[in-house]
Write a protein that holds these residues in place. Structure first.
Motif, short mmCIF file in Angstrom:
data_model
loop_
_atom_site.label_atom_id
_atom_site.label_comp_id
_atom_site.label_asym_id
_atom_site.label_seq_id
_atom_site.Cartn_x
_atom_site.Cartn_y
_atom_site.Cartn_z
N GLY A 206 -3.43 -12.06 3.78
CA GLY A 206 -3.47 -11.58 2.45
C GLY A 206 -3.47 -10.09 2.47
O GLY A 206 -3.62 -9.54 1.39
N THR A 207 -2.87 -9.54 3.59
CA THR A 207 -2.97 -8.14 3.75
C THR A 207 -1.55 -7.78 3.73
O THR A 207 -0.66 -8.08 4.32
CB THR A 207 -3.75 -7.58 5.02
OG1 THR A 207 -5.04 -8.01 5.00
CG2 THR A 207 -3.63 -6.12 5.15
N SER A 208 -1.34 -6.54 2.95
CA SER A 208 0.17 -6.03 2.97
C SER A 208 0.01 -4.62 2.49
O SER A 208 -0.93 -3.87 2.15
CB SER A 208 1.04 -6.82 2.10
OG SER A 208 0.44 -6.51 0.57
N ALA A 247 -2.77 7.32 3.19
CA ALA A 247 -4.13 7.26 2.96
C ALA A 247 -5.08 6.25 1.99
O ALA A 247 -6.21 6.20 2.22
CB ALA A 247 -4.45 8.82 2.31
N GLY A 248 -4.13 5.51 1.47
CA GLY A 248 -4.97 4.50 0.76
C GLY A 248 -3.95 3.28 0.06
O GLY A 248 -4.42 2.70 -0.86
N GLU A 249 -2.87 3.03 0.38
CA GLU A 249 -1.83 1.96 -0.13
C GLU A 249 -2.17 0.48 0.20
O GLU A 249 -1.73 -0.27 -0.63
CB GLU A 249 -0.57 2.33 0.18
CG GLU A 249 0.14 1.69 1.55
CD GLU A 249 1.67 1.59 1.52
OE1 GLU A 249 1.94 0.70 0.87
OE2 GLU A 249 2.09 2.17 2.32
N LEU A 250 -3.07 0.18 1.04
CA LEU A 250 -3.44 -1.23 1.64
C LEU A 250 -3.71 -2.23 0.64
O LEU A 250 -4.68 -1.95 -0.33
CB LEU A 250 -4.34 -1.13 2.87
CG LEU A 250 -4.38 -2.39 3.40
CD1 LEU A 250 -3.30 -2.55 4.51
CD2 LEU A 250 -6.03 -2.37 4.09
N ILE A 251 -3.23 -3.02 0.70
CA ILE A 251 -3.73 -4.55 -0.12
C ILE A 251 -4.25 -5.45 0.79
O ILE A 251 -3.76 -5.63 1.88
CB ILE A 251 -2.63 -5.22 -1.15
CG1 ILE A 251 -2.28 -4.19 -2.14
CG2 ILE A 251 -3.02 -6.38 -1.57
CD1 ILE A 251 -0.77 -4.46 -2.88
N SER A 252 -5.40 -6.06 0.43
CA SER A 252 -6.15 -6.97 1.28
C SER A 252 -6.99 -8.02 0.60
O SER A 252 -6.95 -7.89 -0.48
CB SER A 252 -6.80 -6.26 2.51
OG SER A 252 -7.23 -7.15 3.44
#
Length: 360
Positions: A206-208, A247-252
């Motif tokens: 679920g992480t991208s 610095a902060g683009e992660l989706i999880s």
């Protein structure tokens, strides 16, 4: 606990859809954190709050949500939790001998950090990882919406340093620079290295890292930005994640973040020397390690993890030192009212065994 851990609230956002319902098969027990959760909705004014707790002593993870806005499998923007992923890659590269934490930025990015008192010849990779570089945080510039790391760094270096090198001053610019260092060392973007080194080995399905994609993968709910002045909510489900970048683009997901931090603290991603470096807070005077930070609770227990704030989302992961007891909670807005008291109380409810006041 240091302030402004994840100040990516100023991202340019657009509005549109998403859907969420809270459902999961009944869990074997109600964790202390789950019992505390309603306070985040009532006192914290979060539209919906959810928590996933996992413990080696408690068996399967326990998920609870205060309402239909957040489901167990929902993807969401994890903001500055991205930094722990980036730091993990940098430390793996250090173990491989491809860089040293004592190296200066100038070695990899010559001439990039210059002007207005900024000098990459004096800033080490360790200083970037520990937020002791002194670099101005590009997200504090209310007029800039940089869509690349280079643009973010140019914004930062158009300002004088926020502090002198060696002092802990949280800055998203530090990780924008580290993303470029990873690319220079490996020949691949930081997102590619995170996928190869972390996401794939841990099966974080679920992480991208979305790059320029403005939408969230399914399933997902809506995210809302709260007006600090009037308190009104604006749909912030869609946004351009390039402003956040390394610095902060992660989706999880809640489960993926628990799995990641459990593996990291459990020694599955880093050898002992690099794991020790990750958890060494000396450079930041005890406030921050390298992409992760400790929080000492009122009962004397210390938990490790990170938080993430980005338009429409706030998330916090905290874990025991060995990763055996871990909790991730999130709300579907970027501002939690009374956060300075509510979040520590939530952590204490879960991690302090003597605490009995868990009710709403």
């Amino acid at each position: 606990m240091p302030t402004l851990r994840a100040p990516l609230v100023t991202l340019l956002v657009t509005a549109l859809l998403g859907l969420g319902t809270a459902s999961l098969p009944s869990e074997p027990h109600l964790t202390p954190a789950a019992s505390y959760l309603p306070r985040l909705a009532v006192q914290g004014r979060a539209p919906t709050a959810a928590v996933l707790v996992q413990s080696s002593a408690a068996g399967p993870g326990s998920f609870r949500s205060t309402g239909p806005g957040i489901r167990y499998a929902d993807r969401f923007r994890a903001g500055s939790i991205t930094k722990t992923f980036v730091a993990t890659v940098v430390l793996q590269l250090a173990h491989e001998g491809r860089l040293r934490l004592s190296d200066r930025v100038e070695r990899y990015l010559p001439g990039l950090i210059r002007g207005h008192g900024n000098d990459g010849r004096r800033i080490t990779l360790r200083a970037l990882l520990s937020h002791t570089s002194g670099l101005y945080d590009y997200t504090d510039d209310g007029f800039a919406r940089p869509l690349s790391a280079l643009a973010a760094i140019r914004t930062a270096t158009s300002h004088r340093p926020a502090s002198r090198p060696g002092l802990f001053t949280y800055s998203n610019t530090d990780y924008a620079v580290l993303g470029l260092v990873v690319q220079r060392v490996t020949g691949h973007g930081y997102a590619t290295e995170i996928r190869r080194r972390v996401i794939a080995p841990l099966h974080l399905t679920g992480t991208s890292l979305p790059g320029a994609r403005t939408t969230l993968p399914a399933p997902h709910g809506r995210g809302y930005s709260r007006d600090p002045a009037g308190g009104g909510l604006t749909d912030a489900t869609e946004l351009d994640p390039r402003t956040a970048g390394a610095a902060g683009e992660l989706i999880s997901t809640l489960a993926d973040l628990n799995r990641f931090y459990a593996a990291l603290l459990g020694g599955r991603l880093l050898p002992p020397a690099q794991l020790a470096a990750l958890l060494n807070t000396a450079a930041a005077q005890g406030d921050y390690g390298l992409g992760i930070y400790p929080e000492r609770l009122a009962c004397g227990v210390t938990v490790w993890g990170h938080n993430g704030r980005i338009a429409g989302s706030y998330v916090r992961t905290a874990a025991s030192r060995d990763g055996g007891h871990i909790m991730t909670y999130r709300i579907d807005t970027d501002i939690l009212s009374h956060a300075d008291t509510l979040e520590p109380a939530l952590l204490e409810a879960e991690f302090c065994p003597a605490r009995t006041d868990h009710g709403p």
